[in-house]
Design a protein around this motif. Structure first.
Motif, PDB file in Angstrom:
ATOM      1  N   HIS A 163       0.877  -1.167   0.000  1.00  0.00           N
ATOM      2  CA  HIS A 163       0.000   0.000   0.000  1.00  0.00           C
ATOM      3  C   HIS A 163       0.913   1.214   0.000  1.00  0.00           C
ATOM      4  O   HIS A 163       1.578   1.505   1.007  1.00  0.00           O
ATOM      5  N   THR A 164       0.983   1.926  -1.089  1.00  0.00           N
ATOM      6  CA  THR A 164       1.957   2.992  -1.256  1.00  0.00           C
ATOM      7  C   THR A 164       1.688   4.143  -0.290  1.00  0.00           C
ATOM      8  O   THR A 164       0.563   4.626  -0.167  1.00  0.00           O
ATOM      9  N   GLU A 173      10.900   5.079  -6.609  1.00  0.00           N
ATOM     10  CA  GLU A 173      11.365   5.418  -5.265  1.00  0.00           C
ATOM     11  C   GLU A 173      10.148   5.352  -4.344  1.00  0.00           C
ATOM     12  O   GLU A 173       9.336   6.279  -4.298  1.00  0.00           O
ATOM     13  N   ASN A 174      10.010   4.252  -3.607  1.00  0.00           N
ATOM     14  CA  ASN A 174       8.730   3.994  -2.949  1.00  0.00           C
ATOM     15  C   ASN A 174       8.859   3.535  -1.502  1.00  0.00           C
ATOM     16  O   ASN A 174       9.807   2.830  -1.137  1.00  0.00           O
ATOM     17  N   SER A 175       7.861   3.934  -0.722  1.00  0.00           N
ATOM     18  CA  SER A 175       7.693   3.391   0.624  1.00  0.00           C
ATOM     19  C   SER A 175       6.221   3.085   0.829  1.00  0.00           C
ATOM     20  O   SER A 175       5.356   3.598   0.114  1.00  0.00           O
ATOM     21  N   PHE A 222       3.450   5.083  -8.405  1.00  0.00           N
ATOM     22  CA  PHE A 222       2.495   6.165  -8.645  1.00  0.00           C
ATOM     23  C   PHE A 222       1.083   5.585  -8.750  1.00  0.00           C
ATOM     24  O   PHE A 222       0.323   5.876  -9.664  1.00  0.00           O
ATOM     25  N   GLU A 223       0.735   4.745  -7.795  1.00  0.00           N
ATOM     26  CA  GLU A 223      -0.594   4.147  -7.692  1.00  0.00           C
ATOM     27  C   GLU A 223      -0.815   3.725  -6.250  1.00  0.00           C
ATOM     28  O   GLU A 223       0.133   3.630  -5.465  1.00  0.00           O
ATOM     29  N   LYS A 251       2.599  12.086  -2.264  1.00  0.00           N
ATOM     30  CA  LYS A 251       1.933  11.474  -1.115  1.00  0.00           C
ATOM     31  C   LYS A 251       0.706  10.729  -1.602  1.00  0.00           C
ATOM     32  O   LYS A 251      -0.160  11.305  -2.233  1.00  0.00           O
ATOM     33  N   LEU A 252       0.656   9.437  -1.301  1.00  0.00           N
ATOM     34  CA  LEU A 252      -0.511   8.650  -1.622  1.00  0.00           C
ATOM     35  C   LEU A 252      -1.289   8.376  -0.340  1.00  0.00           C
ATOM     36  O   LEU A 252      -2.232   9.078  -0.020  1.00  0.00           O
ATOM     37  N   ALA A 253      -0.868   7.388   0.451  1.00  0.00           N
ATOM     38  CA  ALA A 253      -1.571   7.136   1.712  1.00  0.00           C
ATOM     39  C   ALA A 253      -0.962   7.891   2.878  1.00  0.00           C
ATOM     40  O   ALA A 253      -1.632   8.138   3.869  1.00  0.00           O
TER      41      ALA A 253
END
Length: 337
Positions: free
Chosen positions: A30-31, A62-64, A119-120, A331-333
């Motif tokens: 879950h990004t 580049e994700n967390s 980016f999702e 910022k996603l979640a």
């Protein structure tokens, strides 16, 4: 779920897409945050990154985030773990992988380049590239583990000693990461050259770097530095890097140039100064070190992040409408993921 899809060269669209399915050895993330990199600008424009991105594709390497689901074979992470994801997936079978040079893998796969990225709302990755992060590290900071790991790899390629004087050419995000990474390794003196008074002041006041403001006409001295890191990728700064190196110096060509660019080099200068000129590509197995540097506080990336966007704003940044961005994350979640 929402995804920002590169549907064609220079065309990004926010779309509703299906939740991805995971394989037995994969993780559903879950990004939380996704960094925007110079590579994303290149992929948007149809240029290659670590590999070619073929539309339709979801960028974001580049994700967390937080683990939402794990495959039946996954053992290194569990649902609920806060994680950062190394985008680079090596084949393990080509001659480079089998000779301890996986960054040169002939069949490189990459999250956010050759397969859908961050980016999702949710994305998948093989468990072997998913790294738990400590409680001391925020998800926002963890989103830029990948660029820091690239700096770590570049430094790993150098022969470092505490007495050395190092010049970093370029005060962009990567140049600033090199400053902190080198100082964390115990190098005596690091000088950052660049064009931004604000960035140079930050790195001087907060991190202890010496500075050279070339926008004000300050000159980089020749024949001076034991190590020079070129973090711009332009022919003029690449030539400058060679000239700035002292006898016995090491020059790391890190900046990503245009594929057609060339720079001139004085072969006698390389001979007479006995220079080592080294390239650095991606980040082989450097995530643990990068996470440790941030988790321990030896590297602080948050002051270097200038903007926080949502998915709808990314297009305006990569196409150049939004100006003045040093380093942006999407910022996603967020931390509540």
């Amino acid at each position: 779920m929402k995804a920002l899809v590169l549907t064609a060269v220079k065309n990004l669209e926010v779309k509703d897409v299906d939740m991805p399915e995971i394989k037995p050895d994969e993780v559903l993330v879950h990004t939380a945050y996704a960094g925007i990199c110079g590579t994303d600008h290149a992929l948007y424009a149809g240029l290659p990154g670590s590999a070619d991105a073929v539309p339709p594709i979801v960028l974001g390497h580049e994700n967390s985030g937080v683990v939402a689901k794990v495959g039946s074979e996954v053992k290194n992470v569990k649902v609920g773990d806060r994680v950062s994801v190394d985008p680079n997936i090596y084949c393990g079978e080509c001659k480079y992988c089998r000779t301890s040079r996986p960054e040169l893998c002939e069949h490189l796969d990459a999250v956010g380049v050759t397969r859908d990225g961050g980016f999702e709302d949710y994305f998948t990755a093989p468990a072997k590239v998913v790294y738990p992060i400590p409680d001391s590290l925020s998800l926002k900071a963890a989103a830029v583990t990948e660029p820091l790991s690239c700096a770590v790899h570049g430094v790993d390629l150098l022969e470092l000693h505490p007495y050395q004087k190092v010049l970093v050419i370029g005060d962009g995000f990567m140049g600033q990461l090199f400053v902190q990474t080198l100082l964390a390794q115990g190098v005596e003196e690091v000088t950052l050259s660049g064009l931004s008074e604000d960035k140079l002041k930050l790195n001087h006041d907060k991190f202890g770097a010496k500075t050279i403001n070339t926008a004000k006409g300050e000159k980089i001295p020749n024949d001076t530095y034991d190590i020079v890191i070129e973090a711009v990728g332009r022919p003029e700064t690449q030539e400058q890097a060679v000239e700035a190196a002292a006898r016995g110096g090491q020059v790391l060509m890190f900046g990503v140039g245009n594929p057609d660019d060339k720079f001139s080099i004085n072969s006698y200068e390389v001979f007479q100064k006995q220079l080592t000129i080294q390239g650095a590509f991606i980040n082989p197995y450097c995530f643990e070190d990068a996470i440790a540097l941030m988790g321990s506080g030896k590297v602080d990336v948050l002051p270097l992040l200038s903007h926080e966007f949502d998915l709808k704003e990314v297009d305006g940044f990569v196409n150049g409408r939004i100006k003045g961005v040093s380093k942006a994350v999407v910022k996603l979640a967020g931390e509540e993921a």
